[in-house]
Design an enzyme around this catalytic site. Structure first.
Site, mmCIF file in Angstrom:
data_model
loop_
_atom_site.group_PDB
_atom_site.id
_atom_site.type_symbol
_atom_site.label_atom_id
_atom_site.label_comp_id
_atom_site.label_asym_id
_atom_site.label_seq_id
_atom_site.Cartn_x
_atom_site.Cartn_y
_atom_site.Cartn_z
ATOM 1 N N ASN A 130 41.904 49.971 39.042
ATOM 2 C CA ASN A 130 40.692 49.678 38.278
ATOM 3 C C ASN A 130 40.590 48.260 38.292
ATOM 4 O OD1 ASN A 130 39.164 49.177 35.977
ATOM 5 N ND2 ASN A 130 39.602 51.096 34.904
ATOM 6 N N TYR A 184 37.716 58.096 38.295
ATOM 7 C CA TYR A 184 37.706 57.416 36.821
ATOM 8 C C TYR A 184 37.252 58.276 35.950
ATOM 9 C CZ TYR A 184 36.195 53.887 33.432
ATOM 10 O OH TYR A 184 36.105 53.181 32.183
ATOM 11 N N ASP A 220 41.965 44.120 33.539
ATOM 12 C CA ASP A 220 43.128 44.736 32.375
ATOM 13 C C ASP A 220 43.966 45.637 32.958
ATOM 14 O OD1 ASP A 220 40.833 46.130 32.456
ATOM 15 O OD2 ASP A 220 40.212 46.122 30.300
ATOM 16 N N HIS A 221 43.524 46.322 34.255
ATOM 17 C CA HIS A 221 44.579 47.013 34.846
ATOM 18 C C HIS A 221 45.484 46.407 35.768
ATOM 19 C CE1 HIS A 221 42.706 50.966 32.995
ATOM 20 N NE2 HIS A 221 41.670 49.842 32.823
ATOM 21 N N GLU A 224 35.936 51.737 38.200
ATOM 22 C CA GLU A 224 35.080 50.639 37.684
ATOM 23 C C GLU A 224 34.609 49.409 38.184
ATOM 24 O OE1 GLU A 224 35.139 49.974 33.023
ATOM 25 O OE2 GLU A 224 37.241 50.046 33.484
ATOM 26 N N ASN A 241 42.990 57.672 32.108
ATOM 27 C CA ASN A 241 42.664 57.142 30.364
ATOM 28 C C ASN A 241 43.480 58.288 29.500
ATOM 29 O OD1 ASN A 241 40.842 54.967 29.908
ATOM 30 N ND2 ASN A 241 39.173 56.028 31.348
ATOM 31 N N ASP A 298 42.467 55.895 37.479
ATOM 32 C CA ASP A 298 42.609 55.542 35.856
ATOM 33 C C ASP A 298 42.236 56.824 35.254
ATOM 34 O OD1 ASP A 298 42.159 54.876 33.345
ATOM 35 O OD2 ASP A 298 40.837 53.204 33.638
#
Length: 279
Positions: free
Chosen positions: A7, A116, A257-258, A34, A161, A159
């Site tokens: 991501n 995603y 951030d990933h 993303e 989540n 990702d």
């Protein structure tokens, strides 16, 4: 063949970092999430200069998925059948628009999906219901794919989540009543495994966080989450020779951030049977 998922949290912001990593780590195929851009905004040139072709699905400045590969990609598929759309507008309730959350390609006979999964936002939010519905449809599709082509290696990467285990977050007590760890989300993740998939890294004892929020010094404190995965069919898992989570990519200037999740596949080349025998 070295395959990865990442991501990237805006490819236009991090194109240099992503391309440098591809070359440095000798990655053959990267699934990205993303990307946050439309096709006419994607920085194709930087990837092409490094020897990578790109296939993408991007509709706006949000979401977006893509593949970068230095091996030819075939059977490019945008989205998957029955994927639900999302909208909060009453006027779109009958046919909510689809989001850019899934793209599939085949590389050297291996079927790969960059996914995603919807965030869910908060328990009780319409986006949470959308997330569960999206995952339910994905599990149904996965069972169909494996049934139709049991011998073809298949991997769902991206990702998700979801933190499937309590140990996949730094302190489960802080997540009470929040998304990513709720039982329905974890059940949805389990349904993917029950459909015939295996976590390529965890099944080999490879653990670690893949996401750290930018706020509150989460990374220096190692307050992370494990929410990015490579889930493979049995035919895919049989090819996995190793893997790792590249934690170092959360360091340095302007990181995502990933971080990337990587697997190495042991694919026999077409010339293997013609190699001379050495006695």
């Amino acid at each position: 063949m070295r395959v990865a998922t990442w991501n990237v949290n805006s490819i236009r912001t991090r194109v240099g970092r992503v391309v440098d990593w591809l070359v440095r780590e000798d990655i053959d195929v990267l699934g990205m999430q993303e990307i946050k851009c439309k096709p006419n905004q994607f920085p194709f040139e930087a990837f092409a200069d490094a020897g990578y072709n790109v296939e993408l699905h991007g509709l706006s400045q949000w979401n977006g998925v893509a593949f970068a590969s230095r091996i030819p990609m075939e059977d490019v598929t945008i989205g998957f059948d029955t994927a639900p759309g999302f909208s909060k507008l009453a006027s779109e309730a009958a046919a909510p628009p689809l989001e850019a959350r899934a793209i599939g390609v085949t590389v050297q006979g291996v079927r790969l999906w960059s996914l995603y999964v919807p965030n869910g936002r908060e328990l009780g939010d319409p986006h949470y219901d959308y997330k569960l519905a999206w995952l339910e449809k994905l599990a149904t599709q996965t069972r169909g794919w494996i049934t139709a082509h049991p011998g073809q290696p298949l991997a769902l990467m991206g990702d998700f989540n979801i933190a499937p285990l309590d140990t996949d977050v730094w302190d489960i007590r802080l997540f009470e009543g929040k998304t990513h760890v709720s039982q329905p989300e974890r059940d949805a993740f389990t349904a993917l495994l029950d459909a015939g998939l295996t976590d390529a890294l965890r099944s080999r004892g490879i653990e670690g966080y893949t996401y750290w929020d930018y706020q509150q010094l989460r990374f220096p404190r190692n307050e992370g989450m494990h929410i990015d995965f490579i889930l493979g069919s049995r035919a895919f898992d049989d090819l996995v020779a190793g893997g790792h989570i590249d934690r170092n990519e959360r360091k340095g200037d302007a990181p995502s951030d990933h971080v990337p999740v990587v697997v190495d596949l042991d694919l026999e080349s077409e010339d293997d049977d013609d190699r001379p025998m050495i006695f």
